[in-house]
Design an enzyme around this catalytic site. Sequence first.
Site, PDB file in Angstrom:
ATOM      1  N   CYS A 243     -54.603   0.379 -54.999  1.00 16.74           N
ATOM      2  CA  CYS A 243     -55.463  -0.810 -55.000  1.00 16.74           C
ATOM      3  C   CYS A 243     -55.644  -1.423 -56.387  1.00 16.74           C
ATOM      4  CB  CYS A 243     -56.801  -0.472 -54.367  1.00 16.74           C
ATOM      5  SG  CYS A 243     -56.603   0.289 -52.754  1.00 16.74           S
TER       6      CYS A 243
ATOM      7  N   HIS B 130     -61.105  -6.162 -56.031  1.00 19.29           N
ATOM      8  CA  HIS B 130     -60.376  -5.579 -54.905  1.00 19.29           C
ATOM      9  C   HIS B 130     -61.330  -5.541 -53.709  1.00 19.29           C
ATOM     10  CE1 HIS B 130     -58.392  -2.955 -52.217  1.00 19.29           C
ATOM     11  NE2 HIS B 130     -59.131  -1.898 -52.516  1.00 19.29           N
TER      12      HIS B 130
ATOM     13  N   ASN C 211     -59.439  -3.776 -46.036  1.00 16.50           N
ATOM     14  CA  ASN C 211     -58.886  -3.402 -47.341  1.00 16.50           C
ATOM     15  C   ASN C 211     -57.364  -3.432 -47.253  1.00 16.50           C
ATOM     16  OD1 ASN C 211     -57.863  -1.954 -49.515  1.00 16.50           O
ATOM     17  ND2 ASN C 211     -59.438  -0.368 -49.468  1.00 16.50           N
TER      18      ASN C 211
HETATM   19  N1  COA Z   1     -68.507   5.054 -37.110  1.00 14.49           N
HETATM   20  C1  COA Z   1     -69.652   5.712 -36.858  1.00 14.49           C
HETATM   21  N2  COA Z   1     -70.069   6.770 -37.579  1.00 14.49           N
HETATM   22  C2  COA Z   1     -69.297   7.156 -38.611  1.00 14.49           C
HETATM   23  C3  COA Z   1     -68.091   6.504 -38.936  1.00 14.49           C
HETATM   24  C4  COA Z   1     -67.705   5.414 -38.127  1.00 14.49           C
HETATM   25  N3  COA Z   1     -66.576   4.725 -38.343  1.00 14.49           N
HETATM   26  N4  COA Z   1     -67.549   7.100 -40.017  1.00 14.49           N
HETATM   27  C5  COA Z   1     -68.371   8.085 -40.370  1.00 14.49           C
HETATM   28  N5  COA Z   1     -69.426   8.118 -39.520  1.00 14.49           N
HETATM   29  C6  COA Z   1     -70.571   9.032 -39.530  1.00 14.49           C
HETATM   30  C7  COA Z   1     -70.256  10.353 -40.200  1.00 14.49           C
HETATM   31  O1  COA Z   1     -69.682  11.257 -39.289  1.00 14.49           O
HETATM   32  C8  COA Z   1     -71.621  10.764 -40.653  1.00 14.49           C
HETATM   33  O2  COA Z   1     -72.325  11.317 -39.569  1.00 14.49           O
HETATM   34  P1  COA Z   1     -73.300  12.567 -39.796  1.00 14.49           P
HETATM   35  O3  COA Z   1     -74.370  12.075 -40.722  1.00 14.49           O
HETATM   36  O4  COA Z   1     -73.778  12.847 -38.415  1.00 14.49           O
HETATM   37  O5  COA Z   1     -72.453  13.641 -40.387  1.00 14.49           O
HETATM   38  C9  COA Z   1     -72.327   9.457 -41.015  1.00 14.49           C
HETATM   39  O6  COA Z   1     -71.601   8.427 -40.319  1.00 14.49           O
HETATM   40  C10 COA Z   1     -72.294   9.164 -42.487  1.00 14.49           C
HETATM   41  O7  COA Z   1     -70.986   9.411 -42.980  1.00 14.49           O
HETATM   42  P2  COA Z   1     -70.556   9.042 -44.426  1.00 14.49           P
HETATM   43  O8  COA Z   1     -69.110   9.369 -44.622  1.00 14.49           O
HETATM   44  O9  COA Z   1     -71.541   9.585 -45.405  1.00 14.49           O
HETATM   45  O10 COA Z   1     -70.740   7.463 -44.361  1.00 14.49           O
HETATM   46  P3  COA Z   1     -70.780   6.429 -45.516  1.00 14.49           P
HETATM   47  O11 COA Z   1     -72.046   5.702 -45.518  1.00 14.49           O
HETATM   48  O12 COA Z   1     -70.328   7.039 -46.814  1.00 14.49           O
HETATM   49  O13 COA Z   1     -69.672   5.392 -45.051  1.00 14.49           O
HETATM   50  C11 COA Z   1     -67.441   4.813 -45.642  1.00 14.49           C
HETATM   51  C12 COA Z   1     -68.342   5.804 -44.916  1.00 14.49           C
HETATM   52  C13 COA Z   1     -65.994   5.253 -45.518  1.00 14.49           C
HETATM   53  C14 COA Z   1     -67.620   3.429 -44.994  1.00 14.49           C
HETATM   54  C15 COA Z   1     -67.899   4.751 -47.132  1.00 14.49           C
HETATM   55  O14 COA Z   1     -67.973   6.041 -47.660  1.00 14.49           O
HETATM   56  C16 COA Z   1     -66.980   3.936 -47.977  1.00 14.49           C
HETATM   57  O15 COA Z   1     -66.821   2.746 -47.772  1.00 14.49           O
HETATM   58  N6  COA Z   1     -66.369   4.567 -49.017  1.00 14.49           N
HETATM   59  C17 COA Z   1     -65.431   3.885 -49.874  1.00 14.49           C
HETATM   60  C18 COA Z   1     -64.106   3.851 -49.207  1.00 14.49           C
HETATM   61  C19 COA Z   1     -63.152   2.903 -49.835  1.00 14.49           C
HETATM   62  O16 COA Z   1     -63.507   1.784 -50.136  1.00 14.49           O
HETATM   63  N7  COA Z   1     -61.923   3.362 -50.008  1.00 14.49           N
HETATM   64  C20 COA Z   1     -60.861   2.591 -50.550  1.00 14.49           C
HETATM   65  C21 COA Z   1     -61.047   2.375 -51.992  1.00 14.49           C
HETATM   66  S1  COA Z   1     -59.672   1.580 -52.646  1.00 14.49           S
END
Ligand code: COA
Length: 326
Positions: free
Chosen positions: A111, A253, A283
């Site tokens: 990215c 990005h 993304n």
């Molecule tokens: N739908 C519903 N629930 C989901 C889910 C989805 N798509 N993905 C994860 N969950 C759940 C998890 O299982 C977790 O449940 P639990 O509390 O019962 O264990 C809860 O939601 C929280 O999970 P978590 O991973 O902490 O969520 P988050 O708030 O961090 O959001 C992302 C997840 C991936 C959206 C977030 O971490 C993110 O955007 N990270 C950056 C990723 C990125 O931009 N990557 C590319 C960079 S170039």
Amino acid sequence: MTGKICGTGSFAPSFTMDNHDIAKLVETSDEWIQERTGVVRRHIIREETTVSMAAEAGKRALDNAGMSAKEIDLILVSTISSNVVLPCAACEVQKELGAVHATCFDLSAACTGFVLAYNTAMAYLASGVYQNALIIGSESLSNLTNWEDRGTCILFGDGAGAAVVRACDQKAYIPVTHSDGARGAALSCTSRYDKSGLAGNVDPQEWMEDRYLMQMDGRAVFKFAVKSVPQAVEELLEKNQVEKEEIAWYILHQANRRIVESVAKRLGESIEKFPMNLQEYGNTSSASIPILLDEMNRKGLLKRGQKIVLAGFGAGLTWGASLLEW
Ligand code: COA
């Protein structure tokens, strides 16, 4: 001598999947995805390939610049998802466009790839090696996405963006770039060729093993992005003796709306300066910055003389920011 962007282009596949479509594949909801990421839909390849999208975006950028492919002497394609290993995607684009005088090679930095492609082109233009560069970010991330993993499949999409950069006499700005391979496991994808390809007996079951698809520690990547991007931007402005008030746009990005909002907040800048189109594309890795740049250009939002910050971050880990004058 430095360079100036004189044309942009982009391409997105016509097939789209919205959050409701994703909710048919994994346990999630439109509400959850929009709240946590800002993504509403993403474009996904059907007939298209990374190379075909790159070529179309490149063609549109050349048309926008009013230049012929024969005037281009450097083609750089940033991609982590090319449909070709050999020859490189940039050579395939050269063939499609008839850019017979161009030197062509690919760049892999996920990215951050478009920002590094821009810096690379600028360095070549500054040194006088080349005059006209076509830089492209093109990705078919749907091929690397684990469609059974709700932590990642909600995020990504396919598309391509391009810019023509021309040598010119104007102030040159110093970019800021960083890498930290020690934290690479936060976002990884193992090559399908790592062993089965060498042995020549690809097991179809193994082909779809998780490790051949993108794996991510979402929280770690989120924390990394919201801390390192504002730091890189501050460093960039400091290095170039430019004040925040002078910046018209921060083109980040397009990974996640919450990341963009957090960066704006940490920089103490208005969110109005941070355009977003991730709701439409998800993304698209190295394609996201040039797709957004092209949309803004075609909407007439970019005015000559405006100072613009480009900032990328992602797998590697890699991150960086560049300053340009439109
Ligand atoms: N739908 C519903 N629930 C989901 C889910 C989805 N798509 N993905 C994860 N969950 C759940 C998890 O299982 C977790 O449940 P639990 O509390 O019962 O264990 C809860 O939601 C929280 O999970 P978590 O991973 O902490 O969520 P988050 O708030 O961090 O959001 C992302 C997840 C991936 C959206 C977030 O971490 C993110 O955007 N990270 C950056 C990723 C990125 O931009 N990557 C590319 C960079 S170039």
